[in-house]
Scaffold this motif. Structure first.
Motif, PDB file in Angstrom:
ATOM      1  N   UNK A 344       0.721  -1.137  -0.020  1.00 44.46           N
ATOM      2  CA  UNK A 344      -0.233  -0.042   0.125  1.00 44.46           C
ATOM      3  C   UNK A 344       0.620   1.349   0.083  1.00 44.46           C
ATOM      4  N   UNK A 345       0.643   1.950  -0.843  1.00 42.55           N
ATOM      5  CA  UNK A 345       1.242   3.358  -1.187  1.00 42.55           C
ATOM      6  C   UNK A 345       0.178   4.576  -1.065  1.00 42.55           C
ATOM      7  N   UNK A 346       0.758   5.705  -1.219  1.00 42.15           N
ATOM      8  CA  UNK A 346      -0.145   6.735  -1.352  1.00 42.15           C
ATOM      9  C   UNK A 346       0.478   8.074  -0.733  1.00 42.15           C
ATOM     10  N   UNK A 347      -0.148   9.248  -0.893  1.00 41.54           N
ATOM     11  CA  UNK A 347       0.235  10.435  -0.455  1.00 41.54           C
ATOM     12  C   UNK A 347      -0.791  11.387   0.143  1.00 41.54           C
ATOM     13  N   UNK A 348      -0.416  12.116   1.013  1.00 43.86           N
ATOM     14  CA  UNK A 348      -1.421  12.864   1.798  1.00 43.86           C
ATOM     15  C   UNK A 348      -0.991  14.228   1.716  1.00 43.86           C
ATOM     16  N   UNK A 349      -2.000  15.353   1.739  1.00 42.47           N
ATOM     17  CA  UNK A 349      -1.685  16.531   1.972  1.00 42.47           C
ATOM     18  C   UNK A 349      -1.667  16.887   3.534  1.00 42.47           C
ATOM     19  N   UNK A 350      -0.431  17.525   3.922  1.00 42.95           N
ATOM     20  CA  UNK A 350      -0.429  17.879   5.500  1.00 42.95           C
ATOM     21  C   UNK A 350      -0.171  19.494   5.491  1.00 42.95           C
ATOM     22  N   UNK A 351      -0.393  19.963   6.717  1.00 41.18           N
ATOM     23  CA  UNK A 351      -0.252  21.451   7.136  1.00 41.18           C
ATOM     24  C   UNK A 351       0.827  21.568   8.060  1.00 41.18           C
ATOM     25  N   UNK A 352       2.058  22.024   7.831  1.00 44.42           N
ATOM     26  CA  UNK A 352       3.092  22.335   8.950  1.00 44.42           C
ATOM     27  C   UNK A 352       2.462  23.169   9.978  1.00 44.42           C
ATOM     28  N   UNK A 353       2.626  22.478  11.307  1.00 48.02           N
ATOM     29  CA  UNK A 353       2.450  22.999  12.405  1.00 48.02           C
ATOM     30  C   UNK A 353       3.141  24.517  12.752  1.00 48.02           C
ATOM     31  N   UNK A 354       4.147  24.842  12.116  1.00 46.73           N
ATOM     32  CA  UNK A 354       4.642  25.997  11.997  1.00 46.73           C
ATOM     33  C   UNK A 354       4.152  27.027  10.879  1.00 46.73           C
ATOM     34  N   UNK A 355       3.195  26.791  10.323  1.00 51.47           N
ATOM     35  CA  UNK A 355       2.790  27.376   9.258  1.00 51.47           C
ATOM     36  C   UNK A 355       2.074  28.648   9.599  1.00 51.47           C
ATOM     37  N   UNK A 356       2.232  29.907   9.198  1.00 44.09           N
ATOM     38  CA  UNK A 356       1.523  31.100   9.633  1.00 44.09           C
ATOM     39  C   UNK A 356       0.366  31.382   8.936  1.00 44.09           C
ATOM     40  N   UNK A 357       0.268  30.573   7.807  1.00 45.23           N
ATOM     41  CA  UNK A 357      -1.409  30.663   7.135  1.00 45.23           C
ATOM     42  C   UNK A 357      -1.981  29.407   6.848  1.00 45.23           C
ATOM     43  N   UNK A 358      -2.686  28.770   7.952  1.00 44.92           N
ATOM     44  CA  UNK A 358      -2.984  27.777   8.057  1.00 44.92           C
ATOM     45  C   UNK A 358      -4.445  27.668   7.513  1.00 44.92           C
ATOM     46  N   UNK A 359      -5.163  28.755   7.375  1.00 45.64           N
ATOM     47  CA  UNK A 359      -6.580  28.791   6.770  1.00 45.64           C
ATOM     48  C   UNK A 359      -6.287  28.926   5.110  1.00 45.64           C
ATOM     49  N   UNK A 360      -5.370  29.490   4.682  1.00 47.03           N
ATOM     50  CA  UNK A 360      -5.233  29.617   3.280  1.00 47.03           C
ATOM     51  C   UNK A 360      -4.383  28.165   2.961  1.00 47.03           C
ATOM     52  N   UNK A 361      -3.722  27.559   3.520  1.00 48.58           N
ATOM     53  CA  UNK A 361      -3.152  26.356   3.466  1.00 48.58           C
ATOM     54  C   UNK A 361      -4.210  25.304   3.273  1.00 48.58           C
ATOM     55  N   UNK A 362      -5.420  25.224   4.055  1.00 46.72           N
ATOM     56  CA  UNK A 362      -6.537  24.356   3.937  1.00 46.72           C
ATOM     57  C   UNK A 362      -7.187  24.649   2.836  1.00 46.72           C
TER      58      UNK A 362
END
Length: 466
Positions: A344-362
């Protein structure tokens, strides 16, 4: 006005003080008064080296934001360029800058973890291999997405793809794609010799040997089977499939001990070492990752090839493949008929805990993982979607009929061990597998037992202490 007058008279009185070269105090008083008058009359001195304040944004218009997206180098760069252009058109205030890492998942992991553990605020969104979730979550490098990736949204994805993004009680990744190992083959050559896709590894070897013998005079460079046997994460996937096909596993069922020295695992390693490498598989395959092994197949130099779902589009792309239209795909063989195994393989999208733009990242993740965009990626880049509905989409099935068979393989695929210390486990597995295949007179039992002991010591560190 009164302050201006007062300052002016102060300055006048100081002007009347007799000057003397030694009266430094008086000189300082005169200069201070002059500055005071200038400040009151004309305001603070202007510093032309400092840029003017930006004009206020129109009411309701969001401030510009630049997102940094770390990913591996894609096989279809134009598809990703188009996807990000569509996102910025829908979100004009957000621009996306991509940082491209090496294609190797091991090298990409090293680059990304270096940034995350340093708290690099320039990382906002990143691709995360399904095996990295426990590590990133335990280290608090990835932001929990429970408040964004809600149950109603999760229902649209294959259950296995959302579960790999979970660690303990939280979700840290949104599925981008799902992968499982598949067998690609030269349909024209199998038909020429009256064969159907092999269901067992022994059948694959017999077919390859027959075809190689028949084609030797006209095509002496033809190889029987090519896969990924370089020392990196892909090697773990390839050997995991072999061990599973022989009825074995990497760890015990409870995940507490390594089983490399168990009979099924040893048989699988001996099979690859003695029956494939140097026989129907060139020894050069010990240096192959996905791009190198796929290139050999696309150039028509191999009968069978192991790869992920993305290779289907490239194999049938007439601008990139000399065997387009002559390629078939099937589940990987097993040790017995009816038994198959795929990593099983695959890739996910994640958001860095240090990101200053979490809303835009989402917002970027929500856009890229949408049904419309996953369909585009599947149609234009051959990427297997993670949304359930797309496996019955008429347009997609007409373009990629192999998806009919993929769903069963994807749902039955075997995951690699899920552990916060998986990178260390993988390092030991890679080293053992690579030595087992490359070192001719290596004592496999002794080497497997030594690696078992090393892995067991690592696994003991993750168990709760009494």
């Amino acid at each position: 006005m009164r302050r201006i007058v007062r300052a002016f008279f102060t300055f006048s009185r100081l002007q009347s003080v007799p000057r003397h070269p030694l009266c430094a105090g008086h000189q300082r008083q005169r200069r201070a008064a002059l500055l005071l008058v200038c400040f009151v009359l004309f305001g603070p001195p202007r510093n032309d080296s400092i840029a003017d304040e930006p004009a206020a944004l129109p009411k309701g218009q969001p401030a510009p934001v630049t997102l940094r997206f770390v990913s591996w180098k894609p096989d279809h760069p134009h598809v990703w360029d188009d996807a990000l252009a569509r996102f910025t058109a829908a979100h004009p205030h957000i621009s996306v800058v991509r940082e491209l890492a090496p294609h190797s998942s091991t090298a990409y992991h090293d680059l990304l973890t270096q940034k995350l553990k340093n708290g690099d605020t320039t990382v906002d969104v990143f691709f995360m291999d399904v095996i990295w979730v426990p590590e990133f979550a335990a280290a608090r490098w990835a932001r929990p997405l429970d408040d964004k990736f809600l149950p109603t949204m999760r229902e649209a994805f294959l259950p296995a793809t959302t579960e790999v993004g979970r660690y303990e009680q939280h979700l840290y990744g949104v599925p981008s794609r799902i992968d499982a190992g598949l067998l690609y083959y030269r349909q024209d050559l199998l038909k020429k010799y009256g064969f159907t896709p092999p269901a067992t590894w022994e059948a694959l070897i017999r077919q390859a040997e027959t075809i190689l013998a028949g084609e030797r005079t006209t095509f002496p460079t033809l190889q029987g089977y090519v896969a990924q046997f370089k020392q990196y994460e892909g090697l773990v996937c390839n050997i995991l499939e072999m061990i599973e096909a022989h009825g074995g596993s990497l760890l015990t069922a409870d995940g507490t001990h390594s089983t490399l020295s168990a009979a099924p695992a040893l048989e699988a390693i001996q099979f690859v070492r003695n029956r494939l490498i140097g026989q129907i598989t060139p020894r050069a395959a010990l240096t192959y990752q996905e791009p190198e092994s796929l290139a050999l197949f696309l150039q028509g130099h191999a009968i069978f090839h192991r790869n992920w779902p993305y290779a289907w589009e490239l194999a049938n792309n007439r601008t990139r493949s000399t065997v387009a239209g002559q390629v078939g795909v099937a589940p990987l063989p097993g040790s017995t008929h009816g038994h198959t195994a795929a990593a099983l393989g695959g890739w996910l999208y994640g958001i860095s805990a240090a990101s200053q733009h979490p809303e835009e990242a989402w917002a970027l993740i929500e856009f890229l993982s949408s049904e419309a965009m996953q369909k585009r990626f599947a149609l234009e880049a051959g990427i297997a979607p993670s949304r359930t509905a797309l496996f019955s989409d008429p347009d997609l099935l007409a373009h990629s009929p192999q998806l009919h068979n993929h769903l069963t393989v994807l749902q039955a695929a075997t995951p690699r061990p899920r552990s916060p210390i998986y990178p260390a486990l993988s390092h030991l597995l890679q080293r053992y597998f690579s030595r087992a295949l490359a070192v001719e007179h290596l004592d496999l039992r002794q080497e497997a037992a030594r690696t078992d002991a090393q892995i067991d010591r690592l696994l003991a560190l993750t168990r709760p202490q009494p």
